[in-house]
Design a protein around this motif. Structure first.
Motif, short mmCIF file in Angstrom:
data_model
loop_
_atom_site.label_atom_id
_atom_site.label_comp_id
_atom_site.label_asym_id
_atom_site.label_seq_id
_atom_site.Cartn_x
_atom_site.Cartn_y
_atom_site.Cartn_z
N ILE A 24 -74.41 81.60 -42.28
CA ILE A 24 -74.66 82.96 -41.95
C ILE A 24 -74.18 83.96 -43.30
O ILE A 24 -72.96 83.48 -43.95
CB ILE A 24 -73.56 83.27 -40.67
CG1 ILE A 24 -74.00 82.26 -39.50
CG2 ILE A 24 -73.52 84.65 -40.40
CD1 ILE A 24 -72.91 82.60 -38.46
N GLN A 25 -74.76 84.97 -43.30
CA GLN A 25 -74.58 86.20 -44.36
C GLN A 25 -74.00 87.07 -43.76
O GLN A 25 -74.32 87.60 -42.74
CB GLN A 25 -76.04 86.51 -44.83
CG GLN A 25 -75.77 86.80 -46.47
CD GLN A 25 -76.98 87.27 -46.94
OE1 GLN A 25 -77.94 87.31 -46.45
NE2 GLN A 25 -76.99 87.81 -48.23
N ALA A 26 -72.49 87.46 -44.41
CA ALA A 26 -71.76 88.45 -43.99
C ALA A 26 -71.07 89.27 -44.87
O ALA A 26 -70.88 88.45 -46.03
CB ALA A 26 -70.76 87.96 -42.66
N PHE A 27 -70.59 90.38 -44.68
CA PHE A 27 -70.00 91.13 -45.63
C PHE A 27 -68.62 91.89 -44.85
O PHE A 27 -68.78 92.39 -43.88
CB PHE A 27 -70.82 92.18 -46.30
CG PHE A 27 -72.08 91.56 -46.76
CD1 PHE A 27 -72.14 91.34 -47.98
CD2 PHE A 27 -73.19 91.37 -45.94
CE1 PHE A 27 -73.36 90.87 -48.85
CE2 PHE A 27 -74.17 90.67 -46.63
CZ PHE A 27 -74.18 90.40 -47.97
N LEU A 28 -67.63 91.88 -45.58
CA LEU A 28 -66.49 92.92 -45.35
C LEU A 28 -66.96 94.24 -45.58
O LEU A 28 -67.64 94.57 -46.55
CB LEU A 28 -65.42 92.50 -46.31
CG LEU A 28 -64.32 91.70 -45.89
CD1 LEU A 28 -63.17 91.74 -46.91
CD2 LEU A 28 -63.45 92.25 -44.42
#
Ligand code: ATP
Ligand code: MG
Length: 478
Positions: free
Chosen positions: A29-33
């Motif tokens: 899963i690609q995710a960002f703060l």
């Protein structure tokens, strides 16, 4: 990028970030703060709200991470927004699917569709709130800053990523947020942006009172709340959202006599008080203490400008203002009302001979709020005349000292009358009625005036005397 390096280093040891990174990697899963957490990281402000943008389904990612963390509480899922939240230790964690937004004219609720990280950053309100940090294994900790938010963080500027006229019109709450962040962070709003707020101010009418009050409260709770209120005034939002406060502004002169500008005076009091107390409601009392000055203002050729009864009228205005702003109509409102009503009393005391009975009355009426009332009054001294300042300070000290002395002696702060209505009824075999109130009032007045001490014996004897005067005899108890 020392701060990012440190964040990456800490994240390796941190149970939340370590687990988060592992789950994201395992499930590809690609995710960002993103948003406030990243901004506050660079500003060195502690932040317990963590917002994570997921490319794809935010709710599934949230569930997987919460399971892995062994979160006991619920994962709240907001279906139509692809958003999920849970609490972990002292953190509030929110996952949102990256999205694209398009606005219509009538509401601040946009049409939402699935988007890329760039789309998600485009929909953010300010460049400093659009910073993102990658959480993927390959580039964990790399910063994605398409609008040069870092530069704005550095110099302290609030700027919208896209055209400010459109940004504020799309969601007018952002105007309040701009001013709130400028106040909290001591930043400047970029001139084009501030001009856009001026142009779009009327759009504020589509925003709910609750959200406006939320932002006002954040301004009030900041280190120097006057900054926010001055900006609200300057851009023209203030009369739209808080006309009563706006009406305090202005100076009138007649026969060479002017009164002070009560808007700027009020802000000075609020700032002064902020140095004395972090309490939101005490700060509200400061904001509203002179709120009835415009409607009680008179010019008297001898005395000059007077505002007789503004404390009383002001207290009566408090419920309406709270109702309008959707602030709580509970004991907080009553507390603000009481402080507005009593705000002149310690000053009057400080200006005259301080008698025991006047101090006793003040203690009786203020009860446990006496210390807050004294803080409010102290903050209310805004004279620039050094001589007057010194005199008031000295008198205040005297009043404070007297308050302590009288309280020690008479204990009227949380006063329960030594003779109750029930006792009076019992002693004279009475049904509830006028006589009981008469006797009780007489006892209270006698104690407050210092005619009798605040004790049972004395009050009982006084009761018998008063009762005899109105023709009552005690029932024979044997
Ligand atoms: P704080 O938590 O101190 O209020 P914050 O920036 O974290 O500050 P939140 O309301 O928690 O504010 O929102 C989190 C992020 O969501 C923001 O940083 C911003 O990127 C985005 N955001 C919030 N409200 C808006 C809005 N009205 N318009 C555009 N983006 C918004
Ligand atoms: Mg936040």
């Amino acid at each position: 990028m020392a701060i990012v390096q440190e964040f990456v280093k800490n994240a390796e040891k941190d149970p939340f970030f370590r687990t988060l990174a592992a789950v994201l990697q395992r499930h590809q899963i690609q995710a960002f703060l993103i948003g406030g957490y990243v901004r506050d990281l660079f500003l060195g402000r502690p932040c317990k709200d963590i917002d994570i943008t997921v490319i794809g389904d935010g709710t599934r990612a949230a569930q997987l991470v919460a399971d892995e963390l062994g979160v006991k509480g619920e994962v709240h899922i907001f279906k139509n927004f692809g958003t999920a939240m849970f609490k972990y230790q002292d953190l509030d964690i929110e996952f949102v699917g990256a999205r694209k937004e398009s606005y219509s004219n009538l509401s601040r609720k946009p049409a939402v569709s699935i988007g890329s990280l760039a789309d998600d950053q485009n929909r953010r309100d300010f460049t400093i709130n659009a910073l993102a940090i990658s959480l993927s294994k390959e580039d964990f900790g790399s910063l994605l800053d398409p609008f040069n938010g870092m530069a704005d963080l550095h110099v302290g500027v609030i700027r919208t990523p896209l055209d400010p006229l459109i940004t504020y019109s799309d969601d007018p709450l952002r105007m309040m947020r701009a001013i709130r962040f400028a106040t909290q962070l001591n930043f400047n709003i970029e001139p084009a942006s501030f001009q856009a707020i001026r142009t779009q101010k009327k759009r504020i009418e589509i925003i709910s009172k609750e959200r406006i009050a939320d932002e006002l409260n954040k301004i009030i709770l900041s280190g120097q709340p006057s900054v926010g209120f001055k900006l609200l005034r300057e851009c023209g939002l203030l009369p739209l959202i808080f006309p009563e406060l706006s009406a305090l502004e202005g100076v009138e002169t007649r026969q060479g006599k002017s009164h002070k500008d009560n808007f700027f005076h009020t802000l000075e009091v609020l700032d002064n008080l902020s140095g004395l107390s972090p309490d939101l409601w005490l700060r509200w009392a400061a904001l509203l203490h002179d709120i009835a000055k415009p409607s009680t203002k008179r010019f008297d050729p001898d005395q000059g400008w007077t505002f007789h009864g503004h404390e009383d009228k002001g207290a009566r205005m408090v419920p309406g203002i709270f109702r309008n702003l959707k602030l709580p109509m509970n004991e907080k409102m009553k507390y603000v009302q009481k402080l507005v009503l009593l705000h002149l009393r310690p000053i009057v005391l400080a200006k005259s001979e301080v008698s025991d009975s006047a101090v006793r009355r003040l203690l009786f009426e203020a009860g446990d709020d006496i210390d807050d009332l004294m803080k409010l009054c102290q903050a209310d001294v805004t004279t620039k005349n050094e001589y007057k300042q010194k005199k008031y300070r000295a008198n205040f000290e005297l009043v404070k000292q007297k308050l302590v002395e009288v309280e020690e002696k008479d204990k009227v702060r949380n006063w329960q009358p030594p003779v109750t209505g029930e006792l009076i009824m019992q002693e004279f075999n009475l049904k509830p009625g006028r006589e009981i109130g008469l006797i009780k009032n007489a006892i209270r007045e006698a104690i407050l005036d210092g005619i009798i001490p605040n004790e049972y014996e004395a009050a009982y004897a006084f009761m018998l005397e008063r009762a005899r005067e109105i023709g009552l005899t005690p029932v024979n108890k044997k």
